[in-house]
Scaffold this active site. Sequence first.
Site, PDB file in Angstrom:
ATOM      1  N   GLU A  92       0.809  -1.226   0.000  1.00 54.70           N
ATOM      2  CA  GLU A  92       0.000   0.000   0.000  1.00 54.70           C
ATOM      3  C   GLU A  92       0.836   1.268   0.000  1.00 54.70           C
ATOM      4  O   GLU A  92       0.525   2.220  -0.706  1.00 54.70           O
ATOM      5  CB  GLU A  92      -0.930   0.030   1.226  1.00 54.70           C
ATOM      6  CG  GLU A  92      -2.240  -0.717   1.046  1.00 54.70           C
ATOM      7  CD  GLU A  92      -2.065  -2.223   1.155  1.00 54.70           C
ATOM      8  OE1 GLU A  92      -0.948  -2.665   1.469  1.00 54.70           O
ATOM      9  OE2 GLU A  92      -3.045  -2.946   0.930  1.00 54.70           O
ATOM     10  N   HIS A 161      -9.741  -5.594  11.079  1.00 56.58           N
ATOM     11  CA  HIS A 161     -10.407  -5.413   9.793  1.00 56.58           C
ATOM     12  C   HIS A 161     -11.737  -4.707   9.919  1.00 56.58           C
ATOM     13  O   HIS A 161     -12.556  -4.768   9.021  1.00 56.58           O
ATOM     14  CB  HIS A 161     -10.622  -6.777   9.116  1.00 56.58           C
ATOM     15  CG  HIS A 161      -9.363  -7.380   8.581  1.00 56.58           C
ATOM     16  ND1 HIS A 161      -8.368  -7.840   9.391  1.00 56.58           N
ATOM     17  CD2 HIS A 161      -8.935  -7.568   7.306  1.00 56.58           C
ATOM     18  CE1 HIS A 161      -7.373  -8.306   8.654  1.00 56.58           C
ATOM     19  NE2 HIS A 161      -7.685  -8.152   7.388  1.00 56.58           N
TER      20      HIS A 161
END
Lengths: 369, 359
Positions: A92, A161
């Site tokens: 990322e 998450h």
Amino acid sequence: MWGILRQKVVAGGSPLVRIRPVVSALRSYSSAAKEMMVRDALNSALDEEMSADPKVFLMGEEVGEYQGAYKISKGLLDKYGPERVLDTPITEAGFTGIGVGAAYYGLKPVVEFMTFNFSMQAIDHIINSAAKSNYMSAGQMPVPIVFRGPNGAAAGVGAQHSHCYAAWYASCPGLKVLAPYNSEDARGLLKAAIRDPDPVVFLENELLYGESFPVSAEALDSSFCLPIGKAKIEREGKDVTITAFSKMVGFSLKAADILAKEGISAEVINLRSIRPLDRATINASVRKTNRLVTVEEGFPQHGIGAEICTSVIEDSFGYLDAPVERISGADVPMPYAANLERMAVPQVEDIVRAAKRACYRARPMAAVA
Amino acid sequence: MSSSPSSARWPSCAGWRSPPIPSTRRNSSVDSATCTTARKLWPIGMEAAITKKDCIITAYRDHCTFLGRGGTLLQVFSELMGRKDGCSKGKGGSMHFYKKDANFYGGHGIVGAQVPLGCGLAFAQKYSKDETVTFALYGDGAANQGQLFEALNISALWDLPAILVCENNHYGMGTAEWRAAKSPSYYKRGDYVPGLKVDGMDALAVKQACKFAKEHALKNGPIILEMDTYRYHGHSMSDPGSTYRTRDEISGVRQERDPIERVRKLILSHDLATEKELKDIEKEIRKEVDEAIAQAKESPMPDPSELFTNVYAKGYGAEKGEEGGAPGGEKGQRLQMNLCHGDITAPDCKEWLGPWGNH
């Protein structure tokens, strides 16, 4: 045939040869409202914007050959090719920096995070490389980029998450932060985000992807766009204002139905835009109803509700008939067990309870003594 | 020596040799307003090999790079002093110089961030089929950053015309390279990406290396250049620069490897100019620098209203289209306080703008 003729008229009248969107939402027109899933709405928005502007490209993990981790980018690789739909490695920080650099040069990247939890690996680029550049360069370096992906809690995915980043990004000047609820929001706001010359954080919701909503003919048009910075009053009411975004809008609407049966008319505001926050609409609503309940899935401290409550106190204190209420996720990392997870995020009954509290606080103090 | 614009730039860097230009801001360790000295001659060598359509991006020691791209001395000094004639109108500061019309993309304060950004520029150049390259400059301190390897991996996969240039001055702030990098052979750290080691104190070697790198990158994708250079002064104003190395080391490099001295010797030995001509050039440049500093001191501070401009490129709404300010910056967005309750918090000062600029 008639449907196709109407389609051309709606699309601005000029007989442009356009590549038809892959997921065609333009089936035959009928008098019944057309339904569209949120994921198809996002797909069609991406498709139309990529078709309209060759500078727009999509990059992220699994967006190409896998057709999108949540199938949002289905069909786009086949249609636009690997130069415009780019599968990235699981890095990322690297690919977000590359996206921002491409935006510096004048391209219009759409960077997908598989979830916004992973955006934390890239957050330096979102904040320091993207959000602040136009200011630090006194206008020389605008950054026309969109960061999008699912945000907040899903179901049973655990603490790492399930984090909501709305408050994180919305606190940063230089970013615009949008949170669609239904398919019309998804289409209109994503198109606005891609066209906008500033960095936009676009917070979707995994559990909403599969939900269908009616969409108007206007919303299906390829030039459709929603304004950034404007909230929508999803349901008008006069007794209490409930503000929400994303999935919580649906819960708030259900809560409003329950409240209506008990004689409380709730006004539900779908924020749509977290930054800039539509303080005018929120305050006007509270000045009408005199009570406020804010709803969000994220953590309570320094959350969106905290900001809305303060804004209302600053601007409309004299109009409040009850203390402001904020409903948020529990101040704990998201647990895995289903019963605990259910307790950790607001449910419809929590919103109902808070609204009732806001309404029953109007007893005069004298009566207590 | 020809009198082309790029070579006329070389002597102006001599003006940077002494003393370091003090920043007027706080004396913090991230204040790197100065210390752009000898190691920064080599960007001029790079400029001689490339065009203004090639992109350059660097970290916070961006002053000479900015000059090399066509920035003016007035813009540099004004920006260092936070004045409105600065290249970022006083709002960026020492670390945030930009010149987009010459493809200079800053000016970045976060160590290592400029490398993926530079690879992104290269991506955009390839996407646009511009046949140009990007030089992404970073120091030996940044060379260990993970994001660098992430960006290098993607650049190699996608054959981006990215040239990663490690300016190795052997110290990352106060930490010598042998204490920070298991392998300080930065040109080899690309693994599957080729690398060249270049004497960064030799402007002509730099020029040749950059020319080679550009040709390579356009055909084959990324390449690493390691420029072996040296930093005479400390990292910033708050670093004396002598607590982690000896003064002998510093003066030794100055005597033997100083790039400007090298160029001077070459010019004299090839009879391209006389001693007097070179001295005159230096005098002229110092005069230019002094004048620019004086002019910069006259430049006003930015207007208070500038606090809230340029936050966005565009207002907030596709339908509005006016110059972006802070949210709530327009009167309509923020309702008037109910004055019946008395405004006990607003100061009397007329200049008080409030957090959103519209109090």
